[in-house]
Design an enzyme around this catalytic site. Structure first.
Site, PDB file in Angstrom:
ATOM      1  N   PRO A  92       0.808  -1.218   0.000  1.00 54.59           N
ATOM      2  CG  PRO A  92       0.026  -0.998   2.185  1.00 54.59           C
ATOM      3  CD  PRO A  92       0.848  -1.896   1.312  1.00 54.59           C
ATOM      4  N   GLY A  93       0.477   2.198  -0.842  1.00 56.16           N
ATOM      5  CA  GLY A  93       1.128   3.512  -0.836  1.00 56.16           C
ATOM      6  C   GLY A  93       0.132   4.528  -0.299  1.00 56.16           C
TER       7      GLY A  93
ATOM      8  NE  ARG B 146      -2.977  11.573  -6.632  1.00 57.68           N
ATOM      9  CZ  ARG B 146      -4.270  11.398  -6.542  1.00 57.68           C
ATOM     10  NH1 ARG B 146      -5.042  12.304  -5.983  1.00 57.68           N
ATOM     11  NH2 ARG B 146      -4.812  10.308  -7.018  1.00 57.68           N
TER      12      ARG B 146
ATOM     13  CE1 TYR C  77      -1.808   9.762 -12.571  1.00 54.84           C
ATOM     14  CE2 TYR C  77      -1.529  11.205 -10.685  1.00 54.84           C
ATOM     15  CZ  TYR C  77      -1.024  10.279 -11.561  1.00 54.84           C
ATOM     16  OH  TYR C  77       0.274   9.844 -11.427  1.00 54.84           O
TER      17      TYR C  77
ATOM     18  CB  CYS D 102       3.461  30.624 -17.168  1.00 53.20           C
ATOM     19  SG  CYS D 102       2.962  31.805 -18.390  1.00 53.20           S
ATOM     20  CD  GLU D 103       1.357  23.633 -19.074  1.00 51.82           C
ATOM     21  OE1 GLU D 103       2.586  23.831 -19.125  1.00 51.82           O
ATOM     22  OE2 GLU D 103       0.847  22.514 -19.155  1.00 51.82           O
TER      23      GLU D 103
HETATM   24  N1  LLP Z   1       2.937  -1.536  -5.869  1.00 47.02           N
HETATM   25  C1  LLP Z   1       3.259  -1.260  -7.131  1.00 47.02           C
HETATM   26  C2  LLP Z   1       4.014  -2.237  -7.897  1.00 47.02           C
HETATM   27  C3  LLP Z   1       2.877  -0.042  -7.713  1.00 47.02           C
HETATM   28  O1  LLP Z   1       3.182   0.228  -8.967  1.00 47.02           O
HETATM   29  C4  LLP Z   1       2.170   0.903  -6.917  1.00 47.02           C
HETATM   30  C5  LLP Z   1       1.769   2.194  -7.467  1.00 47.02           C
HETATM   31  C6  LLP Z   1       1.862   0.571  -5.593  1.00 47.02           C
HETATM   32  C7  LLP Z   1       2.268  -0.666  -5.110  1.00 47.02           C
HETATM   33  C8  LLP Z   1       1.128   1.502  -4.665  1.00 47.02           C
HETATM   34  O2  LLP Z   1      -0.118   1.862  -5.130  1.00 47.02           O
HETATM   35  P1  LLP Z   1      -1.074   2.710  -4.176  1.00 47.02           P
HETATM   36  O3  LLP Z   1      -1.379   1.853  -2.964  1.00 47.02           O
HETATM   37  O4  LLP Z   1      -0.354   3.941  -3.805  1.00 47.02           O
HETATM   38  O5  LLP Z   1      -2.283   2.995  -4.990  1.00 47.02           O
HETATM   39  N2  LLP Z   1       0.605   8.767  -8.932  1.00 47.02           N
HETATM   40  C9  LLP Z   1      -0.692   8.101  -9.002  1.00 47.02           C
HETATM   41  C10 LLP Z   1      -0.629   6.674  -8.498  1.00 47.02           C
HETATM   42  C11 LLP Z   1       0.350   5.836  -9.261  1.00 47.02           C
HETATM   43  C12 LLP Z   1       0.589   4.526  -8.607  1.00 47.02           C
HETATM   44  C13 LLP Z   1       1.758   3.830  -9.236  1.00 47.02           C
HETATM   45  N3  LLP Z   1       2.033   2.567  -8.666  1.00 47.02           N
HETATM   46  C14 LLP Z   1      -1.705   8.920  -8.233  1.00 47.02           C
HETATM   47  O6  LLP Z   1      -1.338   9.938  -7.657  1.00 47.02           O
HETATM   48  O7  LLP Z   1      -2.888   8.580  -8.214  1.00 47.02           O
END
Ligand code: LLP
Length: 400
Positions: A262-263, A300, A304, A330-331
């Site tokens: 989890p991120g 974001r 997105y 400036c965009e």
């Molecule tokens: N594991 C792998 C292999 C991944 O590629 C990612 C995220 C994660 C775990 C963690 O995912 P999470 O739990 O954070 O959803 N920048 C984008 C999200 C890109 C995620 C890329 N990979 C945003 O701000 O929505």
């Protein structure tokens, strides 16, 4: 649990704006929500540190007992620098040169390999001597939008499960020790059945790997960005994962540990981006509130179409009006269109919530503006954990 307006105003007063502020207690409680939901299962969590790599955040993650997942060799080195034992560090690679895998192997961390070509090279170099994981592409469409979907059949990530025969041939040729199978289908996944579907795809593959020790289901748990927003039902997920494994014991006899990465779930809600209103501009029926930030600090919304809750903490009881919140880049850098906010005056502080994950981490110096400072609040103590850029930073590395 969240920081009070008072704490945010104090942080802005002390360190200036724009400013990222993180609350350590929120990270801890999010981690505890995961561990308590999965208490009955043999599960490990690896924080996907691509979301936020400040070294103090990594140290906090380490101190609460969570492991770490990395997406580059530099993240691996940051994690080791933060004091993680190599056994608590996972490197889930994609599209990388083999030299990074070799380096990760020398550092002794867990590795998930995502291409046949690197698997082949790994076999040639190390054979059975170093247990390794394979990142598979399960051909499942999931995630909040196509830009953050990684498991579908047009995605660059992982080795397609349809190439299982070739994978098995490589494994056999080099007698590879495959200890982990990994999938990650995307980010912002609210439907727990996506994870179950992923497990089901793996059940057909697991019996081919008799040294397997773990199944890695990646990250992607959805967090709520606004009131009424759904989040992944973690207790239900735990129950379904447990049920799926109970119905499919590993044919090789070994109980399989389940890993997650989890991120957002761990760090999204802990983060606040505090900005200050530079200008108010009326144009027909649109009122623009232009803040001293932009997509150079929080990409974001523009990248997105992500929704971030915004509050005017300088006037929290003011009359509500409709604003379009923009930056100073400036965009076109609109944070929010037609958003109801308490009456804004120039100089007011607007806070962007859920700014912990992929906020500072995706920031840049576009328009030669400075990256914000970062502050961590632990047990009520505010600590500056990154200085705001200064002019010299813009010239650093340039050769005049
Ligand atoms: N594991 C792998 C292999 C991944 O590629 C990612 C995220 C994660 C775990 C963690 O995912 P999470 O739990 O954070 O959803 N920048 C984008 C999200 C890109 C995620 C890329 N990979 C945003 O701000 O929505």
């Amino acid at each position: 649990m969240s920081l009070s307006n008072q704490q945010l105003i104090e942080a802005a007063g002390q360190f200036g704006t724009p400013l990222y502020v993180y609350d350590a207690a929120t990270i801890t409680s999010q981690y505890q929500r995961l561990t308590s939901a999965f208490a009955q299962t043999d599960t490990k969590f690896f924080y996907a540190c691509k979301a936020l790599t400040n070294i103090n955040i990594l140290k906090h993650i380490k101190n609460i007992g969570c492991n770490v997942d990395c997406s580059s060799i530099n993240e691996v080195k940051l994690a080791l620098h933060a004091g993680f034992e190599p056994s608590r560090v996972l490197y889930t690679s994609n599209g990388i040169h083999f030299s990074e895998i070799a380096e990760a192997k020398e550092l002794g961390v867990h590795i998930n390999i995502d291409s046949l070509s690197n698997l082949e090279k790994f076999g040639e170099q190390y054979g059975h001597s170093y247990p390794v994981g394979i990142r598979l592409r399960p051909n499942i469409m999931a995630g909040g939008n196509i830009k953050i979907s990684t498991g579908h059949d047009k995605s660059k990530f992982g080795i397609p499960v349809t190439q299982l025969d070739t994978i098995l041939a490589v494994v056999k040729k080099y007698n590879l020790y495959i200890k982990n199978l990994h999938i990650h289908t995307g980010s912002d996944i609210k439907d727990v059945d996506v994870f179950v579907k992923g497990i089901e795809v793996l059940f057909d593959i697991i019996p081919h790997f008799n040294e397997l020790e773990s199944i890695d289901l990646g990250g992607g748990f959805k967090v709520p960005y606004k009131d009424g927003d759904a989040e992944t039902d973690i207790p239900l997920l735990a129950q379904k994962v447990q049920g799926a494994f109970a119905n499919h014991p590993n044919p090789n006899g070994k109980p399989l540990q389940v890993w997650f990465e989890p991120g957002k779930f761990l760090v999204s809600a802990c983060g606040y981006l505090i900005t200050e209103v530079n200008v108010l501009k009326q144009s027909g029926d649109i009122t623009f509130a232009g803040v001293n930030s932009g997509f150079n600090h929080l990409i974001r919304p523009m990248f997105y179409d992500a929704y971030h809750r915004i509050e005017n903490i300088s006037n929290p009881t003011g009359q509500e009006k409709t604003y379009t919140i923009t930056g100073n880049i400036c965009e076109t850098d609109t944070f929010a269109w037609d958003r109801k906010l308490n009456d804004i005056s120039e100089g007011d502080l607007l806070v962007f919530y859920n700014a912990g994950a992929y906020g500072f981490e995706m920031s840049s110096n576009f328009n030669s503006r400075y990256k914000p400072a970062e502050v961590l609040i632990t047990n009520g103590q505010m600590q500056l954990i990154r200085k705001r850029d200064v002019f010299e930073d813009l010239l650093r590395n340039q050769i005049e």
